[in-house]
Design a protein around this motif. Sequence first.
Motif, mmCIF file in Angstrom:
data_model
loop_
_atom_site.group_PDB
_atom_site.id
_atom_site.type_symbol
_atom_site.label_atom_id
_atom_site.label_comp_id
_atom_site.label_asym_id
_atom_site.label_seq_id
_atom_site.Cartn_x
_atom_site.Cartn_y
_atom_site.Cartn_z
ATOM 1 N N ASP A 41 0.836 -1.206 0.000
ATOM 2 C CA ASP A 41 0.000 0.000 0.000
ATOM 3 C C ASP A 41 0.866 1.250 0.000
ATOM 4 O O ASP A 41 1.704 1.439 0.872
ATOM 5 N N VAL A 55 0.586 0.046 -5.036
ATOM 6 C CA VAL A 55 -0.707 0.680 -5.317
ATOM 7 C C VAL A 55 -0.871 1.890 -4.408
ATOM 8 O O VAL A 55 -0.206 1.994 -3.376
ATOM 9 N N GLU A 56 -1.753 2.800 -4.785
ATOM 10 C CA GLU A 56 -2.037 3.958 -3.936
ATOM 11 C C GLU A 56 -2.721 3.510 -2.652
ATOM 12 O O GLU A 56 -3.366 2.459 -2.614
ATOM 13 N N ALA A 89 -5.379 2.844 -0.072
ATOM 14 C CA ALA A 89 -6.838 2.712 -0.014
ATOM 15 C C ALA A 89 -7.187 1.604 0.983
ATOM 16 O O ALA A 89 -8.277 1.069 0.944
ATOM 17 N N ASP A 122 -8.964 -1.672 1.176
ATOM 18 C CA ASP A 122 -9.168 -1.959 -0.244
ATOM 19 C C ASP A 122 -7.836 -1.879 -0.964
ATOM 20 O O ASP A 122 -6.830 -1.455 -0.394
ATOM 21 N N GLY A 129 -5.793 0.016 -3.760
ATOM 22 C CA GLY A 129 -5.831 1.290 -4.472
ATOM 23 C C GLY A 129 -5.491 1.162 -5.939
ATOM 24 O O GLY A 129 -5.206 0.074 -6.448
ATOM 25 N N LYS A 130 -5.487 2.295 -6.597
ATOM 26 C CA LYS A 130 -5.113 2.353 -8.006
ATOM 27 C C LYS A 130 -3.635 2.015 -8.149
ATOM 28 O O LYS A 130 -2.828 2.336 -7.266
ATOM 29 N N PRO A 131 -3.254 1.407 -9.260
ATOM 30 C CA PRO A 131 -1.838 1.060 -9.446
ATOM 31 C C PRO A 131 -0.953 2.305 -9.523
ATOM 32 O O PRO A 131 -1.347 3.318 -10.095
ATOM 33 N N ILE A 132 0.205 2.223 -8.922
ATOM 34 C CA ILE A 132 1.203 3.289 -9.052
ATOM 35 C C ILE A 132 1.938 3.034 -10.370
ATOM 36 O O ILE A 132 2.408 1.912 -10.610
ATOM 37 N N TYR A 153 -3.527 -9.740 -6.433
ATOM 38 C CA TYR A 153 -3.429 -8.551 -7.284
ATOM 39 C C TYR A 153 -2.127 -8.604 -8.093
ATOM 40 O O TYR A 153 -2.130 -8.397 -9.313
ATOM 41 N N ARG A 183 -1.000 -9.935 -12.411
ATOM 42 C CA ARG A 183 -0.176 -9.097 -13.281
ATOM 43 C C ARG A 183 1.177 -9.750 -13.566
ATOM 44 O O ARG A 183 2.082 -9.110 -14.093
#
Length: 141
Positions: free
Chosen positions: A8, A12-13, A15, A18, A20-23, A57, A61
């Motif tokens: 975190d 990812v950002e 959140a 949850d 977050g959005k990918p960095i 996650y 990828r």
Amino acid sequence: MIIAIDFDGTIVEHAYPDIGKPIPFAIETLLQMQKDGHKLVLWTVRRGRLLQDAIDYCGHRGLYFYAENENYRGENKEQGEEVSRKLSVDLFIDDRNLGGLPDWGIIYNAVKATTDGASTLQIMAGQSALQRVKKKKRWLF
């Protein structure tokens, strides 16, 4: 080199709990580090289902870790044995570093330079916003 990576705020950002959005470029850079021969350890506050969410996650990828929240797979699975939370790694990548999380391109270059014999601190200092002191010109030397 064995490198511990936070999830975190680093991959990812923020959140939490949850995801977050990918960095940008985090996953791609970590995949390249693995291609370069580095072992990556996911080192996060996440536990149980939240940890599995982070592992999944990354796995979706193509990023699979040498270990998650341990020095090596199975380290914490000994019954009745208290295991230290101290990691035996060469480098930590975390958004809580002094100065925050650098751009992933800078991180990659610092890791690459370190494996080539340069100091990570020298590389990171080269990206500093601090003013450099100019030397005075002298006539004789």
